[in-house]
Design a protein around this motif. Sequence first.
Motif, PDB file in Angstrom:
ATOM      1  N   ALA A 162      -7.164   0.784  -1.833  1.00  0.00           N
ATOM      2  CA  ALA A 162      -6.930  -0.664  -1.945  1.00  0.00           C
ATOM      3  C   ALA A 162      -5.484  -0.971  -1.557  1.00  0.00           C
ATOM      4  O   ALA A 162      -4.642  -1.230  -2.429  1.00  0.00           O
ATOM      5  N   PRO A 163      -5.162  -0.926  -0.270  1.00  0.00           N
ATOM      6  CA  PRO A 163      -3.766  -1.089   0.158  1.00  0.00           C
ATOM      7  C   PRO A 163      -3.141  -2.422  -0.227  1.00  0.00           C
ATOM      8  O   PRO A 163      -1.921  -2.516  -0.370  1.00  0.00           O
ATOM      9  N   GLU A 164      -3.957  -3.447  -0.426  1.00  0.00           N
ATOM     10  CA  GLU A 164      -3.408  -4.761  -0.772  1.00  0.00           C
ATOM     11  C   GLU A 164      -2.839  -4.800  -2.193  1.00  0.00           C
ATOM     12  O   GLU A 164      -2.110  -5.722  -2.561  1.00  0.00           O
ATOM     13  N   GLN A 165      -3.142  -3.757  -2.983  1.00  0.00           N
ATOM     14  CA  GLN A 165      -2.684  -3.747  -4.377  1.00  0.00           C
ATOM     15  C   GLN A 165      -1.271  -3.172  -4.532  1.00  0.00           C
ATOM     16  O   GLN A 165      -0.632  -3.379  -5.564  1.00  0.00           O
ATOM     17  N   TRP A 166      -0.779  -2.447  -3.510  1.00  0.00           N
ATOM     18  CA  TRP A 166       0.519  -1.778  -3.649  1.00  0.00           C
ATOM     19  C   TRP A 166       1.641  -2.631  -3.080  1.00  0.00           C
ATOM     20  O   TRP A 166       1.449  -3.398  -2.141  1.00  0.00           O
ATOM     21  N   PHE A 167       2.851  -2.460  -3.631  1.00  0.00           N
ATOM     22  CA  PHE A 167       4.012  -3.231  -3.193  1.00  0.00           C
ATOM     23  C   PHE A 167       4.612  -2.606  -1.923  1.00  0.00           C
ATOM     24  O   PHE A 167       5.622  -1.915  -1.967  1.00  0.00           O
ATOM     25  N   TRP A 168       4.039  -2.905  -0.776  1.00  0.00           N
ATOM     26  CA  TRP A 168       4.567  -2.408   0.489  1.00  0.00           C
ATOM     27  C   TRP A 168       5.915  -3.045   0.822  1.00  0.00           C
ATOM     28  O   TRP A 168       6.575  -2.646   1.790  1.00  0.00           O
ATOM     29  N   VAL A 169       6.342  -3.994   0.040  1.00  0.00           N
ATOM     30  CA  VAL A 169       7.592  -4.720   0.311  1.00  0.00           C
ATOM     31  C   VAL A 169       8.834  -3.880   0.016  1.00  0.00           C
ATOM     32  O   VAL A 169       9.945  -4.242   0.416  1.00  0.00           O
ATOM     33  N   HIS A 170       8.676  -2.760  -0.701  1.00  0.00           N
ATOM     34  CA  HIS A 170       9.822  -1.909  -1.010  1.00  0.00           C
ATOM     35  C   HIS A 170      10.145  -0.980   0.164  1.00  0.00           C
ATOM     36  O   HIS A 170       9.244  -0.535   0.878  1.00  0.00           O
ATOM     37  N   ASN A 171      11.416  -0.656   0.324  1.00  0.00           N
ATOM     38  CA  ASN A 171      11.823   0.315   1.341  1.00  0.00           C
ATOM     39  C   ASN A 171      11.680   1.709   0.724  1.00  0.00           C
ATOM     40  O   ASN A 171      12.664   2.363   0.387  1.00  0.00           O
ATOM     41  N   ARG A 172      10.443   2.150   0.560  1.00  0.00           N
ATOM     42  CA  ARG A 172      10.148   3.353  -0.207  1.00  0.00           C
ATOM     43  C   ARG A 172      10.625   4.633   0.461  1.00  0.00           C
ATOM     44  O   ARG A 172      11.106   5.556  -0.196  1.00  0.00           O
ATOM     45  N   TRP A 173      10.465   4.733   1.769  1.00  0.00           N
ATOM     46  CA  TRP A 173      10.707   6.014   2.429  1.00  0.00           C
ATOM     47  C   TRP A 173      12.121   6.174   2.996  1.00  0.00           C
ATOM     48  O   TRP A 173      12.704   7.230   2.908  1.00  0.00           O
ATOM     49  N   LYS A 174      12.638   5.121   3.616  1.00  0.00           N
ATOM     50  CA  LYS A 174      13.907   5.222   4.345  1.00  0.00           C
ATOM     51  C   LYS A 174      13.866   6.490   5.208  1.00  0.00           C
ATOM     52  O   LYS A 174      14.573   7.469   4.950  1.00  0.00           O
TER      53      LYS A 174
END
Length: 303
Positions: free
Chosen positions: A276-288
């Motif tokens: 369910a990709p729409e549930q996660w906060f993709w807005v964070h710069n998680r990986w850099k």
Amino acid sequence: MSTPGRTPSDWIVDRLWRGVIWVALRLPHRVRVAVMGWLFRTVVGPLTGRKRQADKNLAMVYPDMPAAQRAQITRAVLDNVGRVVMENYATPHQMTRALTWEPTGPGWAAAEQARAQGRPILFISGHYGNYQAGRAALNARGYRMGGLYRPLNNDYLNAHYIATIEDVGGGAFTRDRRGLAGFVKHLRSGAQGAILIDQYLFDGPIFDFMGHPAPTSTAATEMALKYDALLVPIYSTRLENGLDFRIELEAPVPHTDAETMTQALNDSLTARVHAAPEQWFWVHNRWKPERAEKALRRAQGKA
């Protein structure tokens, strides 16, 4: 001279945000949650660059995904982020609704047994659905799940952000020496703690997350091993009505070593996000990615 986190612009942003929250809290709960979702989807996300960051992350993880599909997911993600923010500022309503969110999954029975025995429990999640909803549901049922959090860069905003964590119950503990000491004391008393594992950690060891190297803290698994705490992945998935959640506790992660356990937690969250990709906060710069690749080469002795 202004100090970091307390600049004039920080103060202005805080005052504007306080005004938005004040107005929103005077609306019916269903309306204000939907309005805040719309605000983040159409205004806040595009203006702050979060929309662009989400699209960039999605393109990295799903390189074959059509642009239109990425845009659709990004809109849903931003809507969810706005709803989460509003829900977390409307704690009384959140706690009332939480009484109807029945925890499920193989980890629920294990958690109930550990609590009855006075054994510490660490509940691990990510910025998925509403990460506070699980705390609310369990604390409404007698748990004392405190939250370990990273302070916001804006000190003015942080003052009331902390309150949104504390109001759910169980206490709020900062990710610094003093806060960690309090969190450990809380855990050793036989209480429970909540940690989000999907935050970028500058000097953290590299683990795989969704197929890419991601600096990740091992603090949760190290604490679980040191204090014999049950380690339970927990997820709060937003339901179609936009207001309620499915609270699922996965089977506890077996105690082996910190690295193996941390990767297991990343794998657990990865599976949830893919489903369910729409549930996660993709807005964070998680990986850099650039920093992570350099750190990985250093760890492998190649740089």
